[in-house]
Design a protein around this motif. Structure first.
Motif, PDB file in Angstrom:
ATOM      1  N   ALA A 103     -57.323 -57.543  61.668  1.00  0.00           N
ATOM      2  CA  ALA A 103     -56.554 -57.845  62.620  1.00  0.00           C
ATOM      3  C   ALA A 103     -57.162 -57.081  64.079  1.00  0.00           C
ATOM      4  N   LYS A 104     -57.519 -55.957  64.091  1.00  0.00           N
ATOM      5  CA  LYS A 104     -57.816 -55.041  65.318  1.00  0.00           C
ATOM      6  C   LYS A 104     -59.159 -55.688  65.819  1.00  0.00           C
ATOM      7  N   ALA A 105     -59.889 -55.962  64.880  1.00  0.00           N
ATOM      8  CA  ALA A 105     -61.431 -56.481  65.425  1.00  0.00           C
ATOM      9  C   ALA A 105     -61.221 -57.814  65.766  1.00  0.00           C
ATOM     10  N   GLU A 106     -59.951 -58.711  65.515  1.00  0.00           N
ATOM     11  CA  GLU A 106     -59.993 -60.091  65.982  1.00  0.00           C
ATOM     12  C   GLU A 106     -58.972 -60.140  67.276  1.00  0.00           C
ATOM     13  N   GLY A 107     -58.256 -59.128  67.482  1.00  0.00           N
ATOM     14  CA  GLY A 107     -57.326 -59.393  68.378  1.00  0.00           C
ATOM     15  C   GLY A 107     -55.951 -60.060  67.995  1.00  0.00           C
ATOM     16  N   ALA A 108     -55.743 -59.845  66.593  1.00  0.00           N
ATOM     17  CA  ALA A 108     -54.775 -60.496  65.761  1.00  0.00           C
ATOM     18  C   ALA A 108     -53.411 -59.556  65.889  1.00  0.00           C
ATOM     19  N   GLY A 109     -52.160 -60.014  65.593  1.00  0.00           N
ATOM     20  CA  GLY A 109     -51.062 -59.186  65.187  1.00  0.00           C
ATOM     21  C   GLY A 109     -51.195 -58.844  63.846  1.00  0.00           C
ATOM     22  N   CYS A 110     -50.351 -57.729  63.485  1.00  0.00           N
ATOM     23  CA  CYS A 110     -50.541 -57.324  61.930  1.00  0.00           C
ATOM     24  C   CYS A 110     -49.361 -56.566  61.744  1.00  0.00           C
ATOM     25  N   MET A 111     -48.676 -56.716  60.643  1.00  0.00           N
ATOM     26  CA  MET A 111     -47.339 -55.918  60.341  1.00  0.00           C
ATOM     27  C   MET A 111     -47.400 -55.949  58.921  1.00  0.00           C
ATOM     28  N   PRO A 112     -46.707 -54.855  58.170  1.00  0.00           N
ATOM     29  CA  PRO A 112     -46.334 -54.815  56.878  1.00  0.00           C
ATOM     30  C   PRO A 112     -45.027 -55.566  56.493  1.00  0.00           C
ATOM     31  N   ILE A 113     -44.842 -56.248  55.431  1.00  0.00           N
ATOM     32  CA  ILE A 113     -43.678 -56.852  55.267  1.00  0.00           C
ATOM     33  C   ILE A 113     -43.428 -56.793  53.596  1.00  0.00           C
ATOM     34  N   CYS A 114     -42.273 -56.903  53.150  1.00  0.00           N
ATOM     35  CA  CYS A 114     -42.011 -56.659  51.394  1.00  0.00           C
ATOM     36  C   CYS A 114     -41.194 -58.156  51.698  1.00  0.00           C
ATOM     37  N   ALA A 115     -41.747 -59.352  50.846  1.00  0.00           N
ATOM     38  CA  ALA A 115     -41.187 -60.510  50.830  1.00  0.00           C
ATOM     39  C   ALA A 115     -39.923 -60.236  49.715  1.00  0.00           C
ATOM     40  N   LYS A 116     -39.987 -59.454  48.723  1.00  0.00           N
ATOM     41  CA  LYS A 116     -39.257 -58.979  47.749  1.00  0.00           C
ATOM     42  C   LYS A 116     -37.828 -58.437  48.431  1.00  0.00           C
ATOM     43  N   ILE A 117     -37.996 -57.523  49.273  1.00  0.00           N
ATOM     44  CA  ILE A 117     -36.700 -57.005  50.131  1.00  0.00           C
ATOM     45  C   ILE A 117     -36.088 -58.087  50.928  1.00  0.00           C
ATOM     46  N   GLU A 118     -37.001 -58.815  51.647  1.00  0.00           N
ATOM     47  CA  GLU A 118     -36.597 -59.824  52.504  1.00  0.00           C
ATOM     48  C   GLU A 118     -35.615 -61.114  51.782  1.00  0.00           C
ATOM     49  N   GLU A 119     -36.016 -60.983  50.590  1.00  0.00           N
ATOM     50  CA  GLU A 119     -35.376 -62.044  49.548  1.00  0.00           C
ATOM     51  C   GLU A 119     -33.747 -61.489  49.235  1.00  0.00           C
ATOM     52  N   ASP A 120     -33.965 -60.003  49.099  1.00  0.00           N
ATOM     53  CA  ASP A 120     -32.684 -59.425  48.909  1.00  0.00           C
ATOM     54  C   ASP A 120     -31.975 -59.237  49.905  1.00  0.00           C
ATOM     55  N   VAL A 121     -32.176 -59.332  51.097  1.00  0.00           N
ATOM     56  CA  VAL A 121     -31.369 -59.161  52.126  1.00  0.00           C
ATOM     57  C   VAL A 121     -30.835 -60.515  52.859  1.00  0.00           C
ATOM     58  N   ALA A 122     -31.532 -61.595  52.160  1.00  0.00           N
ATOM     59  CA  ALA A 122     -31.509 -63.074  53.012  1.00  0.00           C
ATOM     60  C   ALA A 122     -29.814 -63.499  52.986  1.00  0.00           C
ATOM     61  N   GLY A 123     -29.246 -63.414  51.775  1.00  0.00           N
ATOM     62  CA  GLY A 123     -27.962 -63.864  51.791  1.00  0.00           C
ATOM     63  C   GLY A 123     -26.990 -62.879  52.390  1.00  0.00           C
ATOM     64  N   LEU A 124     -27.109 -61.687  52.755  1.00  0.00           N
ATOM     65  CA  LEU A 124     -26.255 -60.818  53.366  1.00  0.00           C
ATOM     66  C   LEU A 124     -25.558 -61.185  54.670  1.00  0.00           C
ATOM     67  N   ALA A 125     -24.155 -60.898  54.679  1.00  0.00           N
ATOM     68  CA  ALA A 125     -23.691 -61.051  56.217  1.00  0.00           C
ATOM     69  C   ALA A 125     -24.464 -60.050  57.049  1.00  0.00           C
ATOM     70  N   PRO A 126     -24.395 -60.155  58.361  1.00  0.00           N
ATOM     71  CA  PRO A 126     -24.743 -59.143  59.172  1.00  0.00           C
ATOM     72  C   PRO A 126     -24.579 -57.840  59.030  1.00  0.00           C
ATOM     73  N   ASP A 127     -23.150 -57.760  58.953  1.00  0.00           N
ATOM     74  CA  ASP A 127     -22.984 -56.349  58.931  1.00  0.00           C
ATOM     75  C   ASP A 127     -23.575 -55.344  57.442  1.00  0.00           C
ATOM     76  N   GLU A 128     -23.403 -56.514  56.451  1.00  0.00           N
ATOM     77  CA  GLU A 128     -23.883 -55.684  55.060  1.00  0.00           C
ATOM     78  C   GLU A 128     -25.563 -55.725  55.018  1.00  0.00           C
ATOM     79  N   LYS A 129     -26.022 -56.499  55.874  1.00  0.00           N
ATOM     80  CA  LYS A 129     -27.643 -56.604  55.929  1.00  0.00           C
ATOM     81  C   LYS A 129     -27.963 -55.240  56.681  1.00  0.00           C
ATOM     82  N   LYS A 130     -27.166 -55.058  57.653  1.00  0.00           N
ATOM     83  CA  LYS A 130     -27.604 -53.746  58.479  1.00  0.00           C
ATOM     84  C   LYS A 130     -27.386 -52.501  57.689  1.00  0.00           C
ATOM     85  N   GLU A 131     -26.281 -52.442  56.818  1.00  0.00           N
ATOM     86  CA  GLU A 131     -26.106 -51.386  55.946  1.00  0.00           C
ATOM     87  C   GLU A 131     -27.060 -51.222  54.854  1.00  0.00           C
ATOM     88  N   PHE A 132     -27.395 -52.232  54.384  1.00  0.00           N
ATOM     89  CA  PHE A 132     -28.434 -52.326  53.195  1.00  0.00           C
ATOM     90  C   PHE A 132     -29.786 -51.828  53.762  1.00  0.00           C
TER      91      PHE A 132
END
Length: 366
Positions: free
Chosen positions: A229-258
Motif C-alpha cells: 500500500a505504501k509503495a502504491e500510495g494506497a490506503g491500508c487498514m486492518p479489519i476483522c470481518a468476523k468482529i464486524e459481523e458480531d456487532v452488525a445487529g447491535l443497537a448503537p449503545d450496545e455496539k459501543k459497549e461491545f
C-alpha cells in the motif's frame, strides 16, 4: 460516494459486506456466491450531526451516505472471461474507489482459492486482471486515435503518443495509479479513459479476531500488505470481518459497549469510512435548522457556490453569500444567536473554500 468491495473468492469480502450493510448477501464457503453485485447504503457516522440534532430538534435527520457494492470474487483470467470474468470488471468500472479485501490469517476451515494464504500474490492477481483489462481499453483507444490521424485529424497525434506511453507503463505490470502525467491535458485524458487500475484503493487486511485484538504485530501477513500500500500510495487498514459481523445487529449503545469490552475505539466500518474520506479527499459541511439537520459530502477545495450546488442547482446559480459558523464555535456558544453576538458567524463570498464542519446557510436569488 460508491465503493466497490473486491477480492479473491473466500477472503471475507461478502462477510464484511453483510456486516457493514446488514444487506444479507450470501457468504457461503465457495467461490462466486455473489452472482450479482449486492448494494448497500450506509449512513456516515457523524457526532457533529447528532449534536446539531440535540440543538435544533429537527423534523428530519439526514446523514451523508456511502454506497457499498459487493462485487463477486475475481480469479486469474477474469479479463479473458475466466470465472465470472468481464461482467464483474464492468461493475468495478462504476465505483469511485475500491476496497480490496485481502485475507491475512490462516484457517484450515476456510478454503483459499489458490490453496494457501499469500496477500502479496492475491493483490497481484487482482491487479493483473485490472491491468490486462486496462490494456485492452487503451489499445482500442489507440486504434481509434490512429484512424483519426489517417483521416487528417492531426490533433489526435498527441493523444496517440500519450496512450502508447500509457500502454508501455501498463504492460510492465504497473497500475495506472502510478502513471505520471506531464500536464493538466494528460491528467484530463487519463481520467477520460476511465481505467480500472487508476481507481483509488484501500487494502482491507482481513485478520483473525485474535490478531486484531492484540496480536497484529505477530501477524506475518499485515506488514506485507502495508508495504504494498505504501509503495502504491494506497490506503491500508486492518479489519476483522468476523468482529464486524458480531456487532452488525447491535443497537448503537450496545455496539459501543461491545467494542469497548474488546478494547476497540471504533468499528471497522467507522475506520473504513474515515479512510475512504481521506483517500478521496472528501469533507462534510453541515446545514441545520428545525426542518432538517444534514451532512453534505464535498471534495476538499470546493468553493462556496459549488457547495451550494450540492443542495440545489438554483443555490449555485443564484449564489449571493454563505453565512458560516465553525461547528466547534457553535457548540461553544450554545446557539446560533449567541455565536452571532460574538461575531463568530461569518459572511463568505464566491471565493470562499469550504472547510470540514462548516455549519452553513446559503443566501441566493434566482
Amino acid at each position: 460516494m460508491k465503493l466497490g468491495i473486491v477480492g479473491l473468492p473466500n477472503v471475507g469480502k461478502s462477510t464484511l459486506f453483510n456486516a457493514i450493510t446488514n444487506a444479507g448477501a450470501g457468504a457461503a464457503n465457495y467461490p462466486f456466491c455473489t452472482i450479482e453485485p449486492n448494494v448497500g447504503v450506509v449512513a456516515v457516522p457523524d457526532v457533529r450531526l447528532d449534536k446539531l440534532a440535540e440543538m435544533y430538534h429537527p423534523k428530519k435527520y439526514t446523514p451523508a451516505t456511502i454506497e457499498f457494492v459487493d462485487i463477486a470474487g475475481l480469479v486469474k483470467g477474469a479479463s479473458k472471461g475466466e470465472g465470472l470474468g468481464n461482467k464483474f470488471l464492468s461493475h468495478i468500472r462504476e465505483v469511485d474507489a475500491i476496497i480490496h479485501v485481502v485475507r491475512s490469517f490462516d484457517s484450515g476451515d476456510i478454503i483459499h482459492v489458490d490453496g494457501s494464504v499469500d496477500p502479496a500474490r492475491d493483490i497481484e492477481t487482482i491487479d493483473t486482471e485490472l491491468i490486462l483489462s486496462d490494456i485492452e481499453i487503451c489499445e482500442r483507444r489507440l486504434e481509434k486515435a490512429k484512424k483519426a490521424m489517417k483521416g487528417g485529424d492531426k490533433a489526435t497525434a498527441s493523444e496517440a503518443a500519450f496512450v502508447e506511453r500509457l500502454i508501455a507503463h501498463l504492460s510492465e505490470g504497473n497500475n495506472a495509479r502510478g502513471f505520471e502525467v506531464e500536464n493538466d491535458d494528460e491528467a484530463a485524458l487519463l481520467a477520460d479513459i476511465h481505467l480500472l487500475s487508476a481507481k483509488p484503493v484501500i487494502y482491507a487486511a482481513n485478520l483473525s479476531e485474535d490478531d486484531l485484538l492484540g496480536g497484529i504485530e505477530a501477524n506475518a501477513y499485515y506488514p506485507r500488505v502495508q508495504e504494498i500500500a505504501k509503495a502504491e500510495g494506497a490506503g491500508c487498514m486492518p479489519i476483522c470481518a468476523k468482529i464486524e459481523e458480531d456487532v452488525a445487529g447491535l443497537a448503537p449503545d450496545e455496539k459501543k459497549e461491545f467494542l469497548a469490552e474488546l478494547g476497540l475505539e471504533a468499528s471497522g466500518l467507522d475506520n473504513l469510512i474515515r479512510e475512504s474520506y481521506s483517500l478521496l479527499g472528501l469533507i462534510s459541511f453541515l446545514t441545520a435548522g428545525e426542518p432538517e439537520v444534514r451532512a453534505w459530502t464535498i471534495k476538499k477545495g470546493t468553493r462556496a457556490p459549488q457547495a451550494a450546488g450540492k443542495i440545489h442547482s438554483d443555490f449555485e446559480r443564484g449564489f449571493i453569500r454563505a453565512e458560516i459558523v465553525a461547528f466547534d464555535d457553535l457548540m461553544a456558544c450554545g446557539s446560533l444567536t449567541a455565536a452571532k453576538e460574538k461575531g463568530l458567524v461569518r459572511s463568505e463570498g464566491k471565493e470562499y473554500v469550504m472547510k470540514d464542519g462548516d455549519v452553513t446557510l446559503f443566501r441566493f436569488n434566482v
